[in-house]
Design an enzyme around this catalytic site. Structure first.
Site, PDB file in Angstrom:
ATOM      1  N   GLY A   1      -2.139  -1.311  -5.851  1.00 59.38           N
ATOM      2  CA  GLY A   1      -1.842   0.092  -5.643  1.00 59.38           C
ATOM      3  C   GLY A   1      -0.414   0.277  -5.153  1.00 59.38           C
ATOM      4  N   CYS A   2       0.074   1.497  -5.259  1.00 62.75           N
ATOM      5  CA  CYS A   2       1.459   1.774  -4.868  1.00 62.75           C
ATOM      6  C   CYS A   2       1.655   1.604  -3.362  1.00 62.75           C
ATOM      7  CB  CYS A   2       1.868   3.171  -5.316  1.00 62.75           C
ATOM      8  SG  CYS A   2       0.712   4.486  -4.861  1.00 62.75           S
ATOM      9  N   PHE A   3       0.764   2.193  -2.559  1.00 58.25           N
ATOM     10  CA  PHE A   3       0.889   2.037  -1.105  1.00 58.25           C
ATOM     11  C   PHE A   3       0.691   0.574  -0.679  1.00 58.25           C
ATOM     12  CE2 PHE A   3      -0.406   6.640  -1.158  1.00 58.25           C
ATOM     13  CZ  PHE A   3       0.769   7.141  -0.621  1.00 58.25           C
TER      14      PHE A   3
ATOM     15  N   THR B   1       1.358  -2.104  -2.298  1.00 55.48           N
ATOM     16  CA  THR B   1       2.526  -2.903  -2.670  1.00 55.48           C
ATOM     17  C   THR B   1       3.619  -2.785  -1.613  1.00 55.48           C
ATOM     18  OG1 THR B   1       2.091  -2.751  -5.041  1.00 55.48           O
ATOM     19  CG2 THR B   1       4.370  -3.170  -4.383  1.00 55.48           C
ATOM     20  N   ALA B   2       3.987  -1.554  -1.291  1.00 56.12           N
ATOM     21  CA  ALA B   2       5.052  -1.359  -0.306  1.00 56.12           C
ATOM     22  C   ALA B   2       4.653  -1.931   1.056  1.00 56.12           C
ATOM     23  CB  ALA B   2       5.378   0.128  -0.177  1.00 56.12           C
TER      24      ALA B   2
END
Lengths: 350, 350, 350, 350
Positions: free
Chosen positions: C153-155, C157-158
């Site tokens: 997911g995007c969150f 990953t960061a």
């Protein structure tokens, strides 16, 4: 509230226009919102639709029933989509209510023209006749004592205030008028769709409804009346990434030799005593931020000797002077109150 | 890199134009950035000025010395403020360097005109003559083998690509042309001032430099050449709250009876084989987001029988087709490479 | 294209994730998009859904049929809403296709956890086992030669890139981790609703799905694996008025005495040789604009003696490193190509 | 104006804080702006600095002279940069003027702490003692009849209103408090620099002054007083692409077992009768847009059993409740007027 307070009903209270009427009317010395109505969500508190009204507006949304409205209100603001007001207005007038319609339904005096541009059945000729076109600074006197006002469109308001004095005086050739307007997204309302999706709008600008916008006949109707002959305009609307504001940039060929300063003086004279039109000096031009949240329409000029044309730029907040604010200004004129009553908002800057 | 790789110097590397040249050149098959120069900060790594280049571009900024540039580069891109290139270009050419100038210094062939609109001393007549005006799709052939290119302005690029075919064919009357342009803020560069302050720009739109923008004579020069007679235009620029993008909305009276479809076909034919101009079908209009980050110029049309006018709308990314991208396109044409080499960026959407 | 080019199918091509895969894959030396599929609009050109692909991508949208995909493609990217991939992946694998799933369906190895947070039936245990969790810099080796990758997911990953080295080394106490994330609107996809309406998002920031976001168990699963014990986090997502980008601000208590510089060195060492993680020096912090359009994840640190806590800030482009870019990075790792193949985009600045 | 109207001077009238004071004071029933002062531009009309005040505010800017102010005003609002008020306040008090200081100069009661965080010489101990810390809902009673008020910082206002009830009741452990704040750009003032350049801010989010913001000691001072012991916090500020608004997201460990509903009830009780704090029901969270242009502070809660932490989110308009609005609220309290006099602005939505 003083004894001459009137009660206002807002139909279409779950839209942006409705919310703005509520914001502005709260500051009004002679009016108060007594009921809020909507075609959906009736029975729920308005603050469920608009969290910003928490603790401020406790009213519940009601279904739209003319007789029930009459029991609670003296004047009705219609902030509704096209088609609603054409049917609803006669019923409200029958009840003895005053009506201020913010939709486009009552603006075009020729029903056939409405049908052509709006692709809908027009209001009855009788209702169209009753409704005064409420461009306050131009037709304000006609509003006094009337029972129905058709509030102008957002683009026509910005544009007509910028063109009428010059057209009326014959300073510009009406057949050369080209209008390039830019609007924030709130003008599209609170309905959802790809056209208002943040991902599509942000960091972008586009032209839409080119040569096909329903505000074209409205502008032409008024300019034609002003010029005393048919006027046909080129008009383009652009959607830009901001929430509020309209900037209308207008071009026309100048008749004779007129300077920027000549235009400034003509307009200062024309709008003398009208509190909400501000003429910019010395060729400076308005920005929409400079009128945000307020009922002002700011206008600037640049006459160009090289081309023989004048560029006129006007700025309004589309939700205020372009909708709810002018509607209240019209209420004031209708009731014989001070035109600016409840509308002394200083623009919110930045 | 292949054996025919050339080395590029970027003067003005701490500005937005410089950064964009670096971004685009990294993808180029035949060119590489060999040195970066600036009038300030020499001796510091470029990534101190632009953190986004961390780990990507390790070069240090150098002071601007023509001979030192010659030792490191074959071609020089000048992304500098007005006035720099007029002085610097002859020295670079003397060194045998090729020059692609992104500033306005070499665009106006008449020095007196430059002086009038830029309020500065013009480049020498000799340099002005040497520099080809690099509107790639129109003057691309003239660029081949030349040593100096004057890259067009951002507004002229969007506007001229939208007007030249119709003017050339006599389909529109050049004396009726009105151009209403909207730009993102990056066009103002990285310099600081109230004019680029976020608080002033966000949620606002305004017109600026009305009838006074220095791109006016540049557009008139090219349209005049195209029409075979003097052309005088009305041109307004607007600053809107976005970072990148220019939308140019153009109005003119149509000669004879031409439909939207006629215009589409004329332009498709005119730009046949040019990869970066895209003609929109069926009266659809471009949005700047649809070209963001790419070298495309998208153009749409609406011919209006009611008014006898056509509305032409073009969209570019001001940093790419309006600056760094077209500069590289010109490098390609100058060198005899594929016009699109290194420029196949798909627009970044959303 | 070289002989080892593979053909890629994109399912969900009318969404933002699909569009971004197309943008990035065009620059890939070993892959090309051979078919685009969608649950709607099949039979229409993709460029009707995405005007920015005019003249670039001529493919028509196809309905989703595993056997038909097999005839045209080697690898399938699933950029689909929750629920689709759980059903579709086994069918695609049966056909001998490779699958890279960008949805959340295959990320949680415990089906019951998926059911709890996603409120849907999970994928089969067999499929969940087959799919490698593709956080490239951490699990990249496991991807080689595999047939199914679950793209993070995007969150996550960061956040995970910002936390894993410190958790692994025991420098921070996992039970104290608090994550405050901010995202642009594109993360919500192209679907329409009040939650993505420009008028609601612009000039506003809000927290959403507080303590209820479906990325919580994904982050906890990986941190738990890293720490060797169960980890429970506090995680808040905020929607801010921008299109692209995620900034994750992470807080934790430091074990022992570690300086900002200690953290910088630990992370530089951990990510040595990985091209897409950039560690910021000297306590400087990343901005999302500095990674826009690129596959970078930038990380900065501030260890605070006063509080005994460290603040770690990571920035990604949610559409690239948070979705399509990392998916391609995983394709590269899966195929044994250079991890960075086709992904050398310099951030677009400004 | 009624007979008890007082005259207000605004020092720093060319900044955003000054402009906002003017906007709000115009609606005040008992106060009017009688003079506007600035360290620059004296002798020019204020509307030259702020075009939105055209035709509204005709005053000319004056140089800052205490005796001259005394001749025209009863109360002075200082909307000045750090350092000015420390020197100016004693001189104004000597003249018998009342002072409401919007800068940080009088907030920290320990001069040494000011020197450490502001890197400047502090105000005299005498002045610091005279100035009441004007967090209206908490210290409002102390303001009555006083001659000097130190208006709280924007971040402290949002944060302290969100934390004080829970800290006071011992519901959260002060040593675990982590605050993640997001602000619009107007908080940086109207001064120019790369830090407020549109091209750098738009489409980006970043953390700044991490563990180094001068509002940290201000928050700690008040929380320490509330808790009855020293409190040390982790506090991060983020700049996001919007003009107005602060959202403060606060995290802390809960002592004992408290539900979201428990927090809601505690805060409703604590703020009972205070018109400008609105507690959100049922775990819903505020958005900054929902308080824009108004003096409200909206607060929402999510207590999480999984982690034993509570997430508290508060939203204010940084220019109103975070600056000019609270300053006027403090004037009201100082003068014994209704706390809400002149502040009944409904949030501007959208």
């Amino acid at each position: 509230m003083s004894s001459d307070t009137i009660k206002a009903a807002i139909v279409g209270a779950t839209g942006y226009g409705g919310a703005e009427l509520i914001r502005l009317l709260q500051a009004h010395p002679h009016a108060e919102v007594s009921c809020v109505l909507s075609s959906s969500n009736s029975g729920t508190p308005l603050s469920e639709s608009f969290a910003h009204l928490t603790n401020i507006m406790d009213l519940e949304l009601e279904a739209i029933e003319p007789a029930a409205i009459k029991a609670k209100a003296d004047v009705v603001f219609l902030a509704t989509p096209a088609g609603v007001s054409a049917e609803l207005t006669p019923k409200l007038l029958e009840q003895g209510l005053k009506v201020i319609d913010l939709s486009g339904d009552l603006r075009l005096k020729d029903g056939a023209l409405y049908e052509k541009w709006y692709k809908r059945a027009p209001a009855s000729a009788e209702v169209l006749e009753q409704a005064v076109y409420g461009l306050s600074e131009v037709y304000g006197e006609a509003a006094a004592g009337r029972s129905a006002i058709s509030n102008p469109g957002c683009f026509p308001t910005a544009t007509l205030l910028g063109l009428i004095p010059a057209v009326k005086e014959g300073w510009i050739d009406p057949s050369t008028i080209i209008i390039d307007a830019k609007t924030g997204v709130s003008g599209a309302g609170r309905g959802t769709g790809l056209g208002t999706h943040y991902g599509e709008i942000n960091e972008s600008v586009k032209a839409y409804k080119v040569n096909a916008h329903q505000h074209i006949p409205e502008i032409e109707q008024v300019l034609g009346e002003t010029a005393g002959r048919e006027v046909v305009i080129t008009f383009t609307t652009h959607l830009i990434p901001m929430t509020r504001g309209i900037l209308s940039t207008m071009y026309a060929s100048v008749s004779g030799s007129k300077s920027t300063q000549d235009f400034i003086e003509l307009y200062e004279s024309f709008y003398k005593g009208r509190p909400f039109v501000r003429i910019r000096k010395n060729g400076t031009m308005p920005a929409t931020k400079e009128v945000a949240g307020s009922n002002y329409c700011d206008i600037g000029f640049s006459a160009d000797e090289r081309t023989g044309r004048v560029t006129i730029v006007s700025a309004i907040d589309n939700m205020v002077k372009g909708a709810a604010g002018q509607a209240i200004q019209n209420l004031n004129l209708m009731m014989g109150w001070d035109e600016a009553a409840g509308l002394n908002f200083i623009p919110m800057y930045p």
